[in-house]
Design an enzyme around this catalytic site. Structure first.
Site, short mmCIF file in Angstrom:
data_model
loop_
_atom_site.label_atom_id
_atom_site.label_comp_id
_atom_site.label_asym_id
_atom_site.label_seq_id
_atom_site.Cartn_x
_atom_site.Cartn_y
_atom_site.Cartn_z
N SER A 22 0.98 -1.23 -0.08
CA SER A 22 -0.12 -0.38 0.28
C SER A 22 0.86 1.33 -0.01
CB SER A 22 -1.00 -0.03 1.31
OG SER A 22 -1.38 1.58 1.60
N HIS A 47 -1.01 -1.30 -4.01
CA HIS A 47 -2.58 -1.05 -3.65
C HIS A 47 -3.07 0.69 -3.28
CE1 HIS A 47 -5.77 -2.24 -0.93
NE2 HIS A 47 -5.40 -1.27 -0.48
N ASP A 49 -4.70 3.27 -1.41
CA ASP A 49 -5.96 4.02 -0.81
C ASP A 49 -6.42 5.37 -0.99
OD1 ASP A 49 -6.05 1.70 0.94
OD2 ASP A 49 -3.89 1.83 1.55
N MET A 51 -9.40 8.15 -0.20
CA MET A 51 -9.78 8.75 1.10
C MET A 51 -10.15 9.55 0.66
SD MET A 51 -7.76 7.40 4.19
CE MET A 51 -6.69 5.62 4.35
N HIS A 81 -8.14 1.32 -3.76
CA HIS A 81 -9.33 0.77 -2.31
C HIS A 81 -9.78 2.17 -2.21
CE1 HIS A 81 -9.71 -0.60 1.86
NE2 HIS A 81 -10.45 -0.50 1.42
N MET A 83 -11.93 4.15 -0.09
CA MET A 83 -12.74 4.63 1.30
C MET A 83 -13.48 5.78 0.84
SD MET A 83 -9.32 2.70 2.99
CE MET A 83 -8.44 3.17 1.49
N MET A 152 -10.76 -5.17 6.11
CA MET A 152 -9.97 -4.63 6.61
C MET A 152 -10.53 -5.45 7.42
SD MET A 152 -10.10 -1.68 5.14
CE MET A 152 -8.97 -1.24 5.93
N PHE A 158 -6.07 5.42 8.42
CA PHE A 158 -4.40 5.69 8.67
C PHE A 158 -3.70 3.80 8.52
CE2 PHE A 158 -7.03 8.42 10.74
CZ PHE A 158 -6.39 9.87 10.16
N ASP A 187 -6.08 -6.55 4.71
CA ASP A 187 -5.80 -5.11 4.85
C ASP A 187 -5.61 -4.39 5.83
OD1 ASP A 187 -4.37 -2.76 4.18
OD2 ASP A 187 -6.67 -2.11 2.45
C1 DX5 Z 1 -6.33 1.62 5.78
C2 DX5 Z 1 -5.79 1.26 4.49
C3 DX5 Z 1 -4.55 0.31 4.15
C4 DX5 Z 1 -4.34 0.87 5.41
C5 DX5 Z 1 -2.80 -0.20 5.82
O1 DX5 Z 1 -6.95 2.58 5.83
O2 DX5 Z 1 -6.86 0.61 3.39
O3 DX5 Z 1 -4.26 -0.03 3.25
O4 DX5 Z 1 -2.76 1.76 4.08
O5 DX5 Z 1 -1.07 0.01 6.31
P1 DX5 Z 1 -0.42 -0.92 7.25
O6 DX5 Z 1 -0.73 -2.06 6.22
O7 DX5 Z 1 0.52 0.03 7.35
O8 DX5 Z 1 -1.49 -1.67 7.94
ZN ZN Z 2 -6.24 -0.75 1.51
#
Ligand code: DX5
Ligand code: ZN
Length: 228
Positions: A22, A47, A49, A51, A81, A83, A152, A158, A187
């Site tokens: 990620s 990946h 992320d 948000m 992904h 969110m 998740m 974060f 994840d």
């Molecule tokens: C969380 C994200 C994850 C995150 C994983 O909200 O969807 O992809 O970046 O981070 P780590 O591997 O550090 O938990």
């Molecule tokens: Zn993610």
């Protein structure tokens, strides 16, 4: 269900788990070289992320960043992904920006059937995600329609949070209901201590941000995450 080429990493049977860094824990000022380094170290895909500051209390990256990465690394598969509260607003832009796969959350404010159609119409494979408190039954009606389920294992927002082990039980339940051509992605908090539980629960796509980008040697970490 396979809508992409035979090299598409999400569809089709696989024999070993895939590892997806990620990029949330990359150095954003050196994103291209950080991502190249993970691919050179054996990562299978990247990946992203996304948000929106509404669905989760953080704002991260948009289609422009995805497009830049795709230009820099055109052969690397991009797993987006979302969110976000209204995923259909962003699907086309990410598909045009080079996303190969898009996952949305069942907790978003849209009908999953509409989101699945929107993602397929954009030419991407589809994933459905659930947050830690959400029961697996909430995604059951759509499981046969998607290419991937994402569990998740932290509350999204974060990187660097601790793995929530309670999700393993529902992960196993989902795993039992997936076909061989569907992926199960974990994840959040995936690291060298938690990854074997994820693999044993049936996960074959392992996302890690801090465990990879915070490690001294990406190749050693990625190999260990994938397992024997
Ligand atoms: C969380 C994200 C994850 C995150 C994983 O909200 O969807 O992809 O970046 O981070 P780590 O591997 O550090 O938990
Ligand atoms: Zn993610």
């Amino acid at each position: 269900m396979s809508i992409m080429s035979s090299t598409h990493p999400i569809t089709g049977r696989i024999t070993k788990p895939l590892v997806a860094p990620s990029i949330l824990s990359a150095d954003f000022a050196a994103l291209g070289s950080d991502c190249e380094a993970t691919i050179a170290a054996g990562a299978d895909l990247l990946h992203l992320d996304v948000m929106d500051g509404h669905f989760v209390p953080n704002v991260t990256m948009g289609p422009a960043l995805c497009a830049s990465l795709h230009r820099r690394l055109p052969d690397v598969f991009l797993d987006v992904h979302l969110m976000v509260t209204a995923p259909t607003l962003y699907v086309e832009a990410f598909a045009k920006a080079g996303a190969g796969h898009i996952t949305f959350h069942v907790e978003a404010d849209e009908d999953p059937a509409d989101v699945i159609k929107c993602i397929r119409d954009a030419g991407c494979t589809v994933g459905i995600a659930i947050n830690p408190p959400t029961p697996w039954e909430s995604i059951e009606p759509w499981l046969s329609e998607v290419d991937l389920a994402l569990v998740m294992s932290v509350n999204p927002g974060f990187s660097g949070q601790s793995f929530i082990g309670d999700v393993l039980e529902k992960t196993k339940a989902i795993s039992q209901r997936l076909r061989d051509d569907q992926r199960l992605e974990m994840d959040g908090g995936v690291n060298l201590q938690t990854v074997s539980d994820c693999r044993e629960a049936g996960c074959d796509l392992l996302v890690a941000a801090s465990a990879i980008f915070g490690s001294e040697d990406f190749a050693t970490t990625i190999t260990a995450l994938r397992g024997a």
